[in-house]
Design an enzyme around this catalytic site. Structure first.
Site, PDB file in Angstrom:
ATOM      1  N   TYR A  94      15.124  30.318   8.713  1.00  0.00           N
ATOM      2  CA  TYR A  94      13.944  31.000   9.130  1.00  0.00           C
ATOM      3  C   TYR A  94      13.975  30.783  10.497  1.00  0.00           C
ATOM      4  CZ  TYR A  94      11.943  30.852   4.527  1.00  0.00           C
ATOM      5  OH  TYR A  94      11.977  31.285   3.009  1.00  0.00           O
ATOM      6  N   LYS A  99       0.901  -1.217  -0.093  1.00  0.00           N
ATOM      7  CA  LYS A  99      -0.063  -0.055   0.120  1.00  0.00           C
ATOM      8  C   LYS A  99       0.935   1.297  -0.010  1.00  0.00           C
ATOM      9  CE  LYS A  99      -0.252  -0.316   4.839  1.00  0.00           C
ATOM     10  NZ  LYS A  99      -1.126  -0.905   6.208  1.00  0.00           N
TER      11      LYS A  99
HETATM   12  C1  LIG Z   1      -0.274  -1.630   6.905  1.00  0.00           C
HETATM   13  C2  LIG Z   1      -0.837  -3.017   7.456  1.00  0.00           C
HETATM   14  C3  LIG Z   1      -0.173  -4.056   7.746  1.00  0.00           C
HETATM   15  C4  LIG Z   1       1.286  -3.963   7.545  1.00  0.00           C
HETATM   16  O1  LIG Z   1       1.890  -3.592   8.809  1.00  0.00           O
HETATM   17  P1  LIG Z   1       3.414  -3.614   9.380  1.00  0.00           P
HETATM   18  O2  LIG Z   1       3.464  -3.057  10.648  1.00  0.00           O
HETATM   19  O3  LIG Z   1       4.022  -2.526   8.195  1.00  0.00           O
HETATM   20  O4  LIG Z   1       3.860  -4.916   8.852  1.00  0.00           O
HETATM   21  C5  LIG Z   1      -0.973  -5.172   7.760  1.00  0.00           C
HETATM   22  N1  LIG Z   1      -1.978  -5.286   8.174  1.00  0.00           N
HETATM   23  C6  LIG Z   1      -3.101  -4.202   7.966  1.00  0.00           C
HETATM   24  C7  LIG Z   1      -4.378  -4.430   7.957  1.00  0.00           C
HETATM   25  C8  LIG Z   1      -2.323  -3.046   7.559  1.00  0.00           C
HETATM   26  O5  LIG Z   1      -3.216  -1.835   7.428  1.00  0.00           O
END
Ligand SMILES: *Cc1c(COP(=O)(O)O)cnc(C)c1O
Length: 391
Positions: free
Chosen positions: A276, A44
């Site tokens: 800044y 993702k």
């Molecule tokens: C993002 C996600 C993962 C992966 O989690 P990590 O901590 O990066 O291994 C697994 N399951 C779901 C539902 C997620 O949203």
């Protein structure tokens, strides 16, 4: 200086070989392929910033039989690009048209009976059986059906299965505190998951995969493995639980390197204030480099005066505020414009890591790598592999 002089301003380099090797190690760690669970790699958010397609190819090459994504379009993009393996997309929206996902052979998630009805509509429209993963909320209070509505969702799914619209392919949930192995909620969530599985069993459901574990749980809680584990951050070589040292032996390789060329160098005199707000003032004469990256490129402004860099083999830090397009960094004597500035990488040559950046900024490595590049999208991205086969 650098092996790669072919970029102009700054570059994000993603080592797909590292992702592939990480996934191989993770498969071994859970004994996938023998007694252990199947492995999903979560790609993702553009593969946590590492690129959707390259990450997916590397994950498959490393042994991932499943890919996981949040958004529908991420799944459809992967299918369009040629990925044909098992895939789960889990973040549906109200009124979602599930037809294209079902048509593309993507497994979908249902958190509520309303969502299940929309999935059934999609299945009817396409004339296919939708593969559904029913999600139960075991204590995260995010996605999934709370235990109070779980039986209703299970019964509706059993009915839709009998009617030939769906196949309940999975039952799943997600941990809240798996990066803290001693946290009491982990046991409670596993118990709640067991209870939810029993409800499904009584309703006659026979899911192909029950899954609960993300990276941290997969590496720290074998009791949470069930039939499938979902590796995200660990596949990209970063620790899901940086303060738990018994993950270190895996020797995961951080896959992302960010470097830039110094746009300018100069010498500060005692009393010269920087950037800044003048939040940094030189207390000694010092050389500094102007680095052409800023929060427009995903560098957190929280890294002001804290973010570590490496120039000519020396560690320094950001001086003063991070601006939209640039920041000023401490540089060793002799640094000249055009010299390479490494923000983070695998750490094997003494450079900082994304984990160090996360600690400096008060966040997690996930956010550092995922945001890198920024919405302006003006940092070149390059993908490499040890044998070039995945690029
Ligand atoms: C993002 C996600 C993962 C992966 O989690 P990590 O901590 O990066 O291994 C697994 N399951 C779901 C539902 C997620 O949203």
């Amino acid at each position: 200086m650098s092996e790669h002089e072919d970029y102009r301003r700054a570059e994000i380099v993603v080592d797909l070989g590292a992702i592939r090797r990480n996934v191989e190690k993770l498969c071994d760690a859970v004994a996938a392929g023998s007694d252990g669970p199947a492995v999903m790699v979560v790609v993702k958010a553009d593969g946590y910033g590492h690129g959707l397609f390259g990450s997916a190819r590397a994950a498959r090459a490393g042994g991932a039989t499943w890919l996981g994504v949040a958004d529908r379009d991420e799944a459809l993009d992967l299918r369009e690009e040629g990925d044909t393996g098992r895939m789960l997309a889990w973040l549906g929206m109200p009124g979602e048209d599930y037809g294209p996902l079902i048509e593309a052979d993507v497994d979908v998630a249902a958190y509520s009976t309303q969502q299940l009805e929309e999935i059934v509509e999609g299945a009817t429209a396409t004339g296919k059986v939708a593969r559904v993963h029913l999600k139960v909320d075991t204590g995260l209070s995010r996605g999934g059906a709370p235990l109070s509505t779980w039986k209703g969702l299970v019964d509706a799914a059993a009915k839709a299965e009998k009617a030939g619209h769906v196949k309940v392919a999975g039952i799943w949930s997600h941990f809240a505190c798996s990066d803290e192995p001693e946290h009491a909620s982990n046991d409670l969530q596993e118990e709640a998951f067991e209870a939810a599985l029993e409800v499904a069993d009584k309703a006659g459901l026979e899911p192909e995969v029950r899954h609960l574990a993300n990276s941290a749980a997969a590496l720290l809680r074998p009791s949470s493995w069930y039939d499938l584990v979902r590796f995200g951050i660990a596949a990209y070589g970063l620790s899901p639980a940086p303060h738990v040292t018994n993950i270190d032996h895996l020797e995961l390789e951080p896959a992302m390197t960010v470097h830039a060329k110094a746009a300018l160098t100069k010498d500060l005199a005692i009393g010269d204030a920087v950037s800044y707000g003048h939040t940094f003032t030189a207390e000694r004469p010092m050389r500094v480099a102007l680095v052409p990256l800023g929060y427009g490129d995903g560098i957190p402004r929280h890294a002001s005066s804290l973010g570590p860099v490496q120039i000519r083999g020396h560690r320094g830090r950001i001086l003063g505020r991070v601006c939209m397009d640039q920041f000023v960094a401490e540089a060793p004597r002799g640094t000249v414009a055009g010299d390479e500035v490494v923000l983070f990488g695998p750490g094997t040559n003494g450079e900082p890591t994304a984990q160090e950046w996360a600690e400096a900024c008060g966040t997690i490595s996930y956010e550092i790598v995922t945001r890198m590049g920024g919405s302006a999208n003006r940092v070149a991205k390059r993908w490499t592999d040890d044998d070039g086969s995945l690029v």
